[in-house]
Design an enzyme around this catalytic site. Structure first.
Site, PDB file in Angstrom:
ATOM      1  N   GLY A  20       0.817  -1.205   0.000  1.00  0.00           N
ATOM      2  CA  GLY A  20       0.000   0.000   0.000  1.00  0.00           C
ATOM      3  C   GLY A  20       0.853   1.259   0.000  1.00  0.00           C
ATOM      4  O   GLY A  20       0.555   2.229  -0.702  1.00  0.00           O
ATOM      5  N   ARG A  24       7.279   1.956   0.914  1.00  0.00           N
ATOM      6  CA  ARG A  24       7.611   0.537   1.038  1.00  0.00           C
ATOM      7  C   ARG A  24       7.914  -0.047  -0.330  1.00  0.00           C
ATOM      8  O   ARG A  24       8.779  -0.911  -0.470  1.00  0.00           O
ATOM      9  CB  ARG A  24       6.481  -0.237   1.706  1.00  0.00           C
ATOM     10  CG  ARG A  24       6.830  -1.714   1.975  1.00  0.00           C
ATOM     11  CD  ARG A  24       5.674  -2.454   2.627  1.00  0.00           C
ATOM     12  NE  ARG A  24       5.397  -1.901   3.940  1.00  0.00           N
ATOM     13  CZ  ARG A  24       4.222  -2.018   4.549  1.00  0.00           C
ATOM     14  NH1 ARG A  24       3.221  -2.619   3.950  1.00  0.00           N
ATOM     15  NH2 ARG A  24       4.042  -1.519   5.752  1.00  0.00           N
ATOM     16  N   ARG A  43       0.979  10.883  -8.871  1.00  0.00           N
ATOM     17  CA  ARG A  43       0.353  11.096  -7.565  1.00  0.00           C
ATOM     18  C   ARG A  43       1.230  10.600  -6.419  1.00  0.00           C
ATOM     19  O   ARG A  43       0.734  10.312  -5.326  1.00  0.00           O
ATOM     20  CB  ARG A  43      -1.030  10.431  -7.503  1.00  0.00           C
ATOM     21  CG  ARG A  43      -2.044  11.034  -8.456  1.00  0.00           C
ATOM     22  CD  ARG A  43      -3.338  10.230  -8.469  1.00  0.00           C
ATOM     23  NE  ARG A  43      -4.321  10.841  -9.349  1.00  0.00           N
ATOM     24  CZ  ARG A  43      -5.384  11.532  -8.947  1.00  0.00           C
ATOM     25  NH1 ARG A  43      -5.591  11.705  -7.658  1.00  0.00           N
ATOM     26  NH2 ARG A  43      -6.240  12.029  -9.818  1.00  0.00           N
ATOM     27  N   ARG A  87      -0.106  -9.038  -2.904  1.00  0.00           N
ATOM     28  CA  ARG A  87      -0.122  -7.934  -1.933  1.00  0.00           C
ATOM     29  C   ARG A  87       0.846  -8.250  -0.811  1.00  0.00           C
ATOM     30  O   ARG A  87       0.840  -9.344  -0.234  1.00  0.00           O
ATOM     31  CB  ARG A  87      -1.532  -7.742  -1.376  1.00  0.00           C
ATOM     32  CG  ARG A  87      -1.570  -6.923  -0.090  1.00  0.00           C
ATOM     33  CD  ARG A  87      -2.945  -6.423   0.255  1.00  0.00           C
ATOM     34  NE  ARG A  87      -3.092  -6.132   1.678  1.00  0.00           N
ATOM     35  CZ  ARG A  87      -2.502  -5.151   2.337  1.00  0.00           C
ATOM     36  NH1 ARG A  87      -1.678  -4.332   1.702  1.00  0.00           N
ATOM     37  NH2 ARG A  87      -2.706  -4.974   3.635  1.00  0.00           N
ATOM     38  N   SER A  90       0.607  -4.860   5.752  1.00  0.00           N
ATOM     39  CA  SER A  90       0.521  -5.073   7.186  1.00  0.00           C
ATOM     40  C   SER A  90      -0.909  -5.448   7.560  1.00  0.00           C
ATOM     41  O   SER A  90      -1.847  -5.214   6.814  1.00  0.00           O
ATOM     42  CB  SER A  90       0.959  -3.816   7.946  1.00  0.00           C
ATOM     43  OG  SER A  90       0.166  -2.708   7.549  1.00  0.00           O
ATOM     44  N   ASP A 200       0.326  -4.682  14.276  1.00  0.00           N
ATOM     45  CA  ASP A 200      -0.244  -4.320  15.569  1.00  0.00           C
ATOM     46  C   ASP A 200      -1.198  -5.422  16.015  1.00  0.00           C
ATOM     47  O   ASP A 200      -1.696  -6.198  15.189  1.00  0.00           O
ATOM     48  CB  ASP A 200      -0.952  -2.970  15.511  1.00  0.00           C
ATOM     49  CG  ASP A 200      -2.014  -2.920  14.422  1.00  0.00           C
ATOM     50  OD1 ASP A 200      -3.192  -2.955  14.752  1.00  0.00           O
ATOM     51  OD2 ASP A 200      -1.643  -2.862  13.226  1.00  0.00           O
ATOM     52  N   ARG A 213       7.113  -0.628   9.958  1.00  0.00           N
ATOM     53  CA  ARG A 213       6.143  -1.135   8.987  1.00  0.00           C
ATOM     54  C   ARG A 213       6.661  -0.934   7.571  1.00  0.00           C
ATOM     55  O   ARG A 213       6.403  -1.732   6.677  1.00  0.00           O
ATOM     56  CB  ARG A 213       4.804  -0.408   9.163  1.00  0.00           C
ATOM     57  CG  ARG A 213       4.160  -0.667  10.504  1.00  0.00           C
ATOM     58  CD  ARG A 213       2.841   0.056  10.641  1.00  0.00           C
ATOM     59  NE  ARG A 213       2.399   0.053  12.034  1.00  0.00           N
ATOM     60  CZ  ARG A 213       1.159   0.283  12.412  1.00  0.00           C
ATOM     61  NH1 ARG A 213       0.232   0.545  11.519  1.00  0.00           N
ATOM     62  NH2 ARG A 213       0.837   0.260  13.687  1.00  0.00           N
TER      63      ARG A 213
END
Length: 231
Positions: A20, A24, A43, A87, A90, A200, A213
């Site tokens: 996402g 990353r 973007r 995908r 997290s 988490d 993350r």
């Protein structure tokens, strides 16, 4: 050239890793890929193509949530003929069976999103992973947890207690994208898998930092590359 990715023909590999977070995506490209080249900055949602063990692979940021991710997945499948999307993201643990930084491989994805109910006119479609990707990922990571996850539409849910019912029916963790990914892969006749690292813990309250993350979840990337491209 698509609207939201803007890459030229041939710029994106048949296999794409989909975090996402665009930062990353950059970290994955710099850490795992050889000769990585940035093909998109539209973007600020970065995309890179390089090689892993001599085989081409791309990594593309998708943003948070099913609506954002669906834009990129649609364009990757439709405009760039991508064959496999994994995908790498997290998730929040919903059961004490999981610990922080455990890896979850999603066999299927429950959801509270209305996207599929609109598409299927009220019917509940069951989005599941590609079997071959799922099998190969599980074989590559015997320590990982394989099972159902929940793709929520709200990061800050107004009714978090409702997740208890999901846990009672075997749901391991919550994230925000896999249900739409699996549905779109089925629609286009392509392959998809979601592999997530526990960032988490809803039960214990433990959590990782934003930097962790972004940059310390390398194991799931190794699993994704092995499952998608082979050893």
């Amino acid at each position: 050239m698509s609207t939201h990715i803007g890459a030229g023909d041939g710029a994106i590999a048949p296999t794409v890793l989909l975090p996402g977070d665009p930062l990353r995506a950059r970290w994955i490209a710099e850490t795992f890929l050889d000769d990585a080249v940035c093909y998109s900055e539209v973007r600020g949602m970065l995309g890179f193509t390089g090689t892993w063990q001599g085989r081409p692979v791309s990594v593309q940021g998708s943003g948070m949530g099913q609506p954002s991710m669906a834009i990129y997945v649609n364009e990757l499948f439709r405009d760039y003929d991508v064959q496999s999307i994994v995908r790498v993201g997290s998730c929040g643990a919903l059961t004490d069976r999981l610990a922080i930084r455990d890896v979850v491989i999603a066999s299927g994805a429950c959801t509270d999103s209305s996207m599929n109910r609109i598409a299927f006119e009220g019917l509940d479609y069951a989005p599941v992973a590609d079997f071959d990707l799922l099998r190969d990922a599980a074989a590559a990571a015997p320590e990982a947890h394989v099972g159902l996850i929940f793709s929520g539409d709200s990061f800050y849910s107004a009714r978090p207690e409702l997740l208890t019912r999901m846990v009672e029916h075997g749901v391991l963790a919550i994230e925000m994208e896999a249900s739409a990914l699996y549905t779109l892969a089925a629609r286009f006749g392509r392959r998809a898998l979601a592999i997530c690292t526990v960032s988490d813990h809803i039960v214990t309250g433990e959590e990782t930092t934003a930097d962790e993350r972004q940059e310390t979840f390398g194991r799931m990337v190794e699993i994704a590359l092995t499952a998608a491209l082979g050893k």
